[in-house]
Write a protein that holds these residues in place. Structure first.
Motif, short mmCIF file in Angstrom:
data_model
loop_
_atom_site.label_atom_id
_atom_site.label_comp_id
_atom_site.label_asym_id
_atom_site.label_seq_id
_atom_site.Cartn_x
_atom_site.Cartn_y
_atom_site.Cartn_z
N ILE A 238 0.84 -1.20 0.00
CA ILE A 238 0.00 0.00 0.00
C ILE A 238 0.87 1.25 0.00
O ILE A 238 0.63 2.21 -0.74
CB ILE A 238 -0.96 -0.01 1.21
N GLY A 239 1.90 1.22 0.83
CA GLY A 239 2.83 2.36 0.85
C GLY A 239 3.54 2.55 -0.47
O GLY A 239 3.73 3.69 -0.93
N GLN A 240 3.93 1.46 -1.10
CA GLN A 240 4.58 1.55 -2.41
C GLN A 240 3.64 2.14 -3.46
O GLN A 240 4.05 2.96 -4.29
CB GLN A 240 5.04 0.15 -2.85
N ALA A 241 2.37 1.73 -3.41
CA ALA A 241 1.39 2.26 -4.37
C ALA A 241 1.17 3.75 -4.15
O ALA A 241 1.00 4.52 -5.10
CB ALA A 241 0.07 1.50 -4.23
N GLN A 242 1.21 4.17 -2.90
CA GLN A 242 1.05 5.60 -2.61
C GLN A 242 2.25 6.41 -3.12
O GLN A 242 2.09 7.52 -3.62
CB GLN A 242 0.86 5.79 -1.10
N ARG A 243 3.44 5.83 -3.00
CA ARG A 243 4.62 6.51 -3.53
C ARG A 243 4.59 6.55 -5.06
O ARG A 243 5.03 7.53 -5.67
CB ARG A 243 5.90 5.84 -3.02
N LEU A 244 4.04 5.49 -5.66
CA LEU A 244 3.87 5.49 -7.11
C LEU A 244 2.97 6.65 -7.53
O LEU A 244 3.21 7.31 -8.55
CB LEU A 244 3.27 4.16 -7.57
N ALA A 245 1.93 6.91 -6.74
CA ALA A 245 1.01 8.01 -7.05
C ALA A 245 1.74 9.34 -7.11
O ALA A 245 1.43 10.19 -7.97
CB ALA A 245 -0.10 8.07 -6.00
N HIS A 246 2.72 9.54 -6.25
CA HIS A 246 3.50 10.79 -6.28
C HIS A 246 4.27 10.91 -7.59
O HIS A 246 4.37 12.00 -8.17
CB HIS A 246 4.46 10.85 -5.09
N ARG A 247 4.81 9.79 -8.07
CA ARG A 247 5.56 9.82 -9.33
C ARG A 247 4.64 10.06 -10.52
O ARG A 247 5.06 10.59 -11.54
CB ARG A 247 6.33 8.50 -9.51
N LEU A 248 3.38 9.62 -10.38
CA LEU A 248 2.43 9.77 -11.48
C LEU A 248 1.71 11.12 -11.48
O LEU A 248 1.04 11.46 -12.45
CB LEU A 248 1.38 8.66 -11.40
N ALA A 249 1.86 11.88 -10.41
CA ALA A 249 1.08 13.11 -10.25
C ALA A 249 1.26 14.10 -11.40
O ALA A 249 0.32 14.78 -11.79
CB ALA A 249 1.44 13.78 -8.92
N ALA A 250 2.46 14.15 -11.96
CA ALA A 250 2.72 15.13 -13.02
C ALA A 250 2.45 14.56 -14.41
O ALA A 250 2.57 15.28 -15.41
CB ALA A 250 4.18 15.60 -12.94
N GLU A 251 2.07 13.31 -14.50
CA GLU A 251 1.82 12.68 -15.80
C GLU A 251 0.42 13.03 -16.29
O GLU A 251 -0.55 12.89 -15.55
CB GLU A 251 1.97 11.16 -15.71
N PRO A 252 0.29 13.45 -17.55
CA PRO A 252 -1.03 13.82 -18.10
C PRO A 252 -1.81 12.58 -18.54
O PRO A 252 -2.13 12.41 -19.72
CB PRO A 252 -0.65 14.72 -19.28
N ILE A 253 -2.13 11.72 -17.58
CA ILE A 253 -2.77 10.44 -17.88
C ILE A 253 -4.17 10.66 -18.46
O ILE A 253 -4.95 11.48 -17.97
CB ILE A 253 -2.84 9.57 -16.60
N ARG B 9 17.38 -10.79 -18.32
CA ARG B 9 17.79 -9.53 -18.93
C ARG B 9 17.03 -8.33 -18.37
O ARG B 9 17.49 -7.19 -18.50
CB ARG B 9 17.57 -9.59 -20.45
N LEU B 10 15.86 -8.57 -17.78
CA LEU B 10 15.03 -7.47 -17.30
C LEU B 10 14.59 -7.74 -15.86
O LEU B 10 14.30 -8.88 -15.50
CB LEU B 10 13.79 -7.30 -18.18
N SER B 11 14.54 -6.69 -15.06
CA SER B 11 14.09 -6.82 -13.67
C SER B 11 13.16 -5.67 -13.33
O SER B 11 13.32 -4.56 -13.86
CB SER B 11 15.30 -6.83 -12.72
N LEU B 12 12.20 -5.93 -12.46
CA LEU B 12 11.25 -4.89 -12.05
C LEU B 12 11.00 -5.00 -10.55
O LEU B 12 10.64 -6.07 -10.06
CB LEU B 12 9.91 -5.07 -12.77
N ASP B 13 11.15 -3.90 -9.85
CA ASP B 13 10.80 -3.87 -8.43
C ASP B 13 9.30 -3.65 -8.27
O ASP B 13 8.61 -3.25 -9.21
CB ASP B 13 11.56 -2.74 -7.72
N PHE B 14 8.81 -3.89 -7.06
CA PHE B 14 7.41 -3.62 -6.78
C PHE B 14 7.12 -2.13 -6.99
O PHE B 14 7.90 -1.27 -6.61
CB PHE B 14 7.06 -4.00 -5.34
N ALA B 15 5.98 -1.85 -7.63
CA ALA B 15 5.51 -0.49 -7.88
C ALA B 15 6.49 0.32 -8.74
O ALA B 15 6.49 1.55 -8.68
CB ALA B 15 5.20 0.25 -6.57
N SER B 16 7.31 -0.37 -9.53
CA SER B 16 8.21 0.33 -10.44
C SER B 16 7.42 0.85 -11.64
O SER B 16 6.31 0.41 -11.91
CB SER B 16 9.35 -0.59 -10.90
N LEU B 17 8.01 1.79 -12.33
CA LEU B 17 7.35 2.44 -13.45
C LEU B 17 8.25 2.41 -14.67
O LEU B 17 9.40 2.85 -14.62
CB LEU B 17 7.01 3.89 -13.08
N SER B 18 7.76 1.86 -15.76
CA SER B 18 8.50 1.81 -17.03
C SER B 18 7.72 2.61 -18.06
O SER B 18 6.54 2.33 -18.28
CB SER B 18 8.66 0.36 -17.50
#
Length: 200
Positions: free
Chosen positions: A34-49, A173-182
């Motif tokens: 849940i905390g990771q998802a909330q931090r993801l939201a901060h990274r997405l805040a400036a994205e014109p989704i 060849r590829l790795s992804l952490d929880f709540a990572s953004l590509s």
């Protein structure tokens, strides 16, 4: 027109601590997730989704909802974006799988794209359902910025396919952490992304 696709992995679940195979297991987010998802939201805040898609699993839907909370989006559920099904390995740790299904595990470890657990899926089967869905998203939202919340193996397989990498090597060849953004930017479909950036 350029189309921006933001591929986000879901946050951690209670099964993550034991490193258990849980692709088809519908586990919710843990407190850490849940905390990771909330931090993801901060990274997405400036994205014109302009649109949001998610695998229908609890962990992805909760991550998507947290990521765009308060922005009025309807999250489109896309079953094609769910995680690889590990069949009879679901709920087991890697050590337990090696002990019980040594030959099967060895084949999968050598080539997870073409081999899968009994009752489960191969990477090839996952890509066969997920890639056409990603193509539809890119075509349907030309010029937009779309958030797509999915899973570790599914995102890595998609990334390998659109980047022209050998999909059989997606695990090493590829790795992804929880709540990572590509982030990938497409100039139409079929030409591959003109820009791809992975951000944890």
């Amino acid at each position: 027109m350029l189309t921006r696709i933001l591929l986000a992995r879901h946050g951690a679940t209670p099964l993550a601590a034991g490193d258990r195979f849980a692709g088809a297991t519908d586990a919710p987010l843990s407190e850490e997730g849940i905390g990771q998802a909330q931090r993801l939201a901060h990274r997405l805040a400036a994205e014109p989704i302009t649109a949001v898609y998610s695998s229908p699993m609890k962990r992805t839907l909760a991550t998507a909802a947290a990521g765009v909370q308060g922005r009025g989006f309807t999250i489109v559920q896309a079953p094609e974006l769910r995680e690889v099904d590990h069949g009879r390995w679901e709920g087991l740790t890697p050590d337990e799988v090696k002990s019980r299904f040594a030959e099967e595990y060895a084949r999968w470890s050598a080539d997870p794209y073409r081999y899968g657990p009994q009752g489960g899926e191969t990477g090839e089967q996952v890509l066969a359902r997920a890639l056409p869905r990603l193509e539809r998203i890119v075509r349907d939202h030309e010029g937009g910025c779309v958030l797509v919340v999915s899973h570790k193996a599914t995102i890595r397989l998609l990334a390998a396919a659109v980047l022209g990498m050998d999909p059989a090597r997606y695990r090493d060849r590829l790795s992804l952490d929880f709540a990572s953004l590509s982030a990938m930017t497409f100039e139409g479909w079929g030409r591959g992304p003109i820009d791809a950036v992975e951000r944890d």
